[in-house]
Design a protein around this motif. Sequence first.
Motif, mmCIF file in Angstrom:
data_model
loop_
_atom_site.group_PDB
_atom_site.id
_atom_site.type_symbol
_atom_site.label_atom_id
_atom_site.label_comp_id
_atom_site.label_asym_id
_atom_site.label_seq_id
_atom_site.Cartn_x
_atom_site.Cartn_y
_atom_site.Cartn_z
ATOM 1 N N THR A 10 -1.253 3.522 3.772
ATOM 2 C CA THR A 10 -1.961 4.773 4.037
ATOM 3 C C THR A 10 -0.941 5.810 4.479
ATOM 4 O O THR A 10 0.069 5.483 5.105
ATOM 5 C CB THR A 10 -3.024 4.603 5.139
ATOM 6 O OG1 THR A 10 -2.427 4.009 6.292
ATOM 7 C CG2 THR A 10 -4.183 3.746 4.657
ATOM 8 N N ALA A 12 -0.641 10.084 5.987
ATOM 9 C CA ALA A 12 -1.346 11.198 6.627
ATOM 10 C C ALA A 12 -0.846 12.533 6.098
ATOM 11 O O ALA A 12 0.352 12.810 6.139
ATOM 12 C CB ALA A 12 -1.157 11.144 8.137
ATOM 13 N N PRO A 48 -8.430 3.933 8.129
ATOM 14 C CA PRO A 48 -8.193 4.949 9.165
ATOM 15 C C PRO A 48 -7.504 4.392 10.412
ATOM 16 O O PRO A 48 -6.592 5.028 10.949
ATOM 17 C CB PRO A 48 -9.597 5.471 9.489
ATOM 18 C CG PRO A 48 -10.392 5.208 8.253
ATOM 19 C CD PRO A 48 -9.842 3.906 7.715
ATOM 20 N N VAL A 65 -8.561 10.953 11.416
ATOM 21 C CA VAL A 65 -8.430 10.777 9.972
ATOM 22 C C VAL A 65 -9.654 11.350 9.280
ATOM 23 O O VAL A 65 -10.783 11.013 9.626
ATOM 24 C CB VAL A 65 -8.246 9.286 9.630
ATOM 25 C CG1 VAL A 65 -8.140 9.083 8.126
ATOM 26 C CG2 VAL A 65 -7.016 8.725 10.343
ATOM 27 N N ALA A 67 -10.918 13.046 5.175
ATOM 28 C CA ALA A 67 -11.221 12.585 3.819
ATOM 29 C C ALA A 67 -9.970 12.194 3.041
ATOM 30 O O ALA A 67 -8.896 12.773 3.227
ATOM 31 C CB ALA A 67 -11.951 13.688 3.059
ATOM 32 N N PRO A 68 -10.112 11.225 2.121
ATOM 33 C CA PRO A 68 -9.010 10.915 1.218
ATOM 34 C C PRO A 68 -8.725 12.116 0.314
ATOM 35 O O PRO A 68 -9.647 12.849 -0.053
ATOM 36 C CB PRO A 68 -9.524 9.739 0.390
ATOM 37 C CG PRO A 68 -10.827 9.334 0.953
ATOM 38 C CD PRO A 68 -11.281 10.396 1.882
ATOM 39 N N CYS A 69 -7.441 12.321 -0.022
ATOM 40 C CA CYS A 69 -7.109 13.489 -0.839
ATOM 41 C C CYS A 69 -6.128 13.181 -1.970
ATOM 42 O O CYS A 69 -5.944 14.010 -2.856
ATOM 43 C CB CYS A 69 -6.566 14.611 0.036
ATOM 44 S SG CYS A 69 -5.110 14.165 1.000
ATOM 45 N N PHE A 88 -4.755 10.619 3.305
ATOM 46 C CA PHE A 88 -5.942 11.182 3.956
ATOM 47 C C PHE A 88 -5.562 12.478 4.651
ATOM 48 O O PHE A 88 -4.484 12.573 5.246
ATOM 49 C CB PHE A 88 -6.484 10.212 5.015
ATOM 50 C CG PHE A 88 -7.052 8.947 4.460
ATOM 51 C CD1 PHE A 88 -8.420 8.802 4.291
ATOM 52 C CD2 PHE A 88 -6.226 7.886 4.113
ATOM 53 C CE1 PHE A 88 -8.956 7.625 3.782
ATOM 54 C CE2 PHE A 88 -6.744 6.707 3.614
ATOM 55 C CZ PHE A 88 -8.119 6.576 3.447
ATOM 56 N N ARG A 89 -6.460 13.468 4.606
ATOM 57 C CA ARG A 89 -6.261 14.683 5.395
ATOM 58 C C ARG A 89 -6.478 14.307 6.857
ATOM 59 O O ARG A 89 -7.461 13.657 7.194
ATOM 60 C CB ARG A 89 -7.241 15.772 4.990
ATOM 61 C CG ARG A 89 -7.005 16.269 3.587
ATOM 62 C CD ARG A 89 -7.795 17.538 3.280
ATOM 63 N NE ARG A 89 -7.712 17.838 1.868
ATOM 64 C CZ ARG A 89 -6.657 18.394 1.270
ATOM 65 N NH1 ARG A 89 -5.611 18.730 1.978
ATOM 66 N NH2 ARG A 89 -6.663 18.623 -0.030
ATOM 67 N N CYS A 90 -5.559 14.707 7.725
ATOM 68 C CA CYS A 90 -5.634 14.335 9.134
ATOM 69 C C CYS A 90 -5.423 15.558 10.017
ATOM 70 O O CYS A 90 -4.799 16.534 9.609
ATOM 71 C CB CYS A 90 -4.570 13.289 9.460
ATOM 72 S SG CYS A 90 -4.782 11.743 8.556
ATOM 73 N N ALA A 141 -9.663 15.239 -4.465
ATOM 74 C CA ALA A 141 -8.733 14.110 -4.452
ATOM 75 C C ALA A 141 -8.151 13.920 -5.845
ATOM 76 O O ALA A 141 -8.850 14.051 -6.847
ATOM 77 C CB ALA A 141 -9.449 12.845 -3.988
#
Length: 151
Positions: A10, A12, A48, A65, A67-69, A88-90, A141
């Motif tokens: 993952t 960020a 997350p 954390v 949404a996935p992008c 993921f947008r963080c 995404a």
Amino acid sequence: MGKHAVRLATRAVIVHDGRLLLVNAWANGQSRLLCAPGGGIMPGTSLPDNLVREVHEETGLTITVGAPCLVNEFHDPRTGFHQVDLFFRCSIVGSAEISETWQDPERIVTQHVWAGETDIPHLWVKPDSLARVAFSAETPAIYDAFEEIVK
């Protein structure tokens, strides 16, 4: 494909005050390549939760954390290494200051860069689509094509 299982990680996408947080991608500064903070999934840990842990280890920052992008995958045909990164947008919780003395427990991340959109063309950043996704919150995404690993 080689003898290795696919590694899942993952990452960020943190944009704060118009700047994207990047970290060095290779231990001991072996390369000038920069990427988003994050790392490999620990079995039994949600995506997350894994990302919160990895970002804190690499930067000392606390994040939430979103949404996935972006999905990116890369491989090394010589070794069979294959990794899929889920971005993921963080958002940062609390201070965005990264102590100059912060040390990643694994000693992989040794550099933190807050890069503005106009800085990105002067840096070596992977994946290629990261800046576009980071600075365009409206972008849905996307999948960034399978590519050979670079160093």
